[in-house]
Write a protein that holds these residues in place. Structure first.
Motif, short mmCIF file in Angstrom:
data_model
loop_
_atom_site.label_atom_id
_atom_site.label_comp_id
_atom_site.label_asym_id
_atom_site.label_seq_id
_atom_site.Cartn_x
_atom_site.Cartn_y
_atom_site.Cartn_z
N GLY A 43 27.83 74.26 88.80
CA GLY A 43 26.74 74.98 89.29
C GLY A 43 25.90 74.24 87.47
O GLY A 43 24.68 74.53 87.67
N LEU A 44 26.79 74.56 86.52
CA LEU A 44 26.34 73.77 85.42
C LEU A 44 25.88 72.48 85.82
O LEU A 44 24.56 72.57 84.83
CB LEU A 44 27.05 74.01 84.24
N HIS A 46 24.69 71.31 87.83
CA HIS A 46 23.65 71.70 88.65
C HIS A 46 21.89 71.39 88.02
O HIS A 46 21.08 70.69 88.02
CB HIS A 46 23.55 71.98 89.79
N ARG A 47 22.44 72.38 87.04
CA ARG A 47 21.60 72.96 86.28
C ARG A 47 20.50 71.89 85.21
O ARG A 47 19.83 72.01 85.26
CB ARG A 47 21.41 74.40 85.33
N ASP A 51 17.06 69.99 85.09
CA ASP A 51 15.91 69.96 83.87
C ASP A 51 15.31 68.57 83.96
O ASP A 51 15.72 67.79 83.09
CB ASP A 51 16.59 71.44 83.03
#
Length: 259
Positions: A43-44, A46-47, A51
């Protein structure tokens, strides 16, 4: 970069300007990874990739080690059940990290063991303290490691070094890690942040689309699976894109480019 966090948590993400930092944060257990950590890491990633302000990712650990690898008790428990293999989940995390669209630096604040040696190897660069050490104990545990991890060892460290590390399971120190190419750079502990900052600043200042495309091509070359049509398309697009226009303009004006 402070190592002050004490409470065990899943990995932490901090974004400061163009740099994202993911910190493994189970210091009392040498940042040993749990199943929930694998989910959180994906998940991180992907974040970070989503960005547009982020130009470089630093992956590090809290405390005296980078990571002790995956929790072996969880591996044993899952091996007797019907759930998908943890090896597959861990492999997915390492592969996702290797293919991340921004350049990655592993800040090795200490030892790196087991599966986490592959997590670090999936980063584009590894800067470690001169007290770092590593070992890959798969042969001592009766574990046949997942194929993409073996491939990373072979393509990044060479056949002989991959065999030495996998087949003997012996521990090596920072000097040997540097010699075989596992470490990009080795520094005293007090110089670790300075060296990470230096490299991160260089990467953050370069053209992001050009770097992402060349990173993809380099990884594909290493796997023997180059998408030559896509790589050629990226090359041709770069010749008329905004990054090269800014790069040429900045050189003519004798100033740093603003990508």
């Amino acid at each position: 970069m402070s190592d002050a966090a004490e409470t065990a948590t899943p990995p932490l993400l901090e974004i400061s300007g163009p740099r994202a930092t993911i910190r493994l944060n189970r210091p009392k257990h040498m940042n040993r990874l749990q199943a929930e950590d694998l989910v959180e890491l994906v998940g991180l990633f992907h974040r970070v990739e989503a960005d547009p302000a982020v130009r470089v990712l630093v992956l590090t650990g809290t405390g005296r080690a980078f990571s002790a690898g995956y929790d072996l008790n969880s591996v044993s428990a899952r091996a007797t059940g019907d759930e998908p293999s943890t090896g597959s989940a861990f492999e997915g995390v390492a592969n996702r990290l290797e293919d991340l669209g921004v350049p990655t630096i592993c800040r090795l604040n200490g030892g790196v063991y087991g599966g986490s040696t592959d997590l670090a190897l999936a980063c584009d660069f590894r800067i470690g303290v001169d007290t770092a050490e590593m070992f890959m104990p798969a042969a001592k545990l009766g574990l046949h490691y997942y194929p993409s991890g073996i491939r990373r060892y072979v393509t990044r460290l060479g056949f002989d070094n991959a065999k030495m590390l996998f087949l003997t399971g012996q521990k090596i120190g920072a000097v040997e890690m540097l010699r075989i190419g596992y470490l990009t750079a080795m520094v005293p502990e007090e110089a670790l942040d300075e060296e990470v900052d230096r490299l991160a600043n260089i990467l953050a200042a370069n053209a992001p689309r050009a770097m992402a495309g060349m990173k993809r091509a380099i990884n594909e070359f290493a796997r023997g699976a180059l998408d030559s049509e896509a790589a050629d398309h990226r090359h041709r697009e770069s010749l008329r894109g905004p990054e090269i226009q800014e790069g040429i303009r900045a050189r003519a004006e004798k100033r740093p480019p603003r990508f």
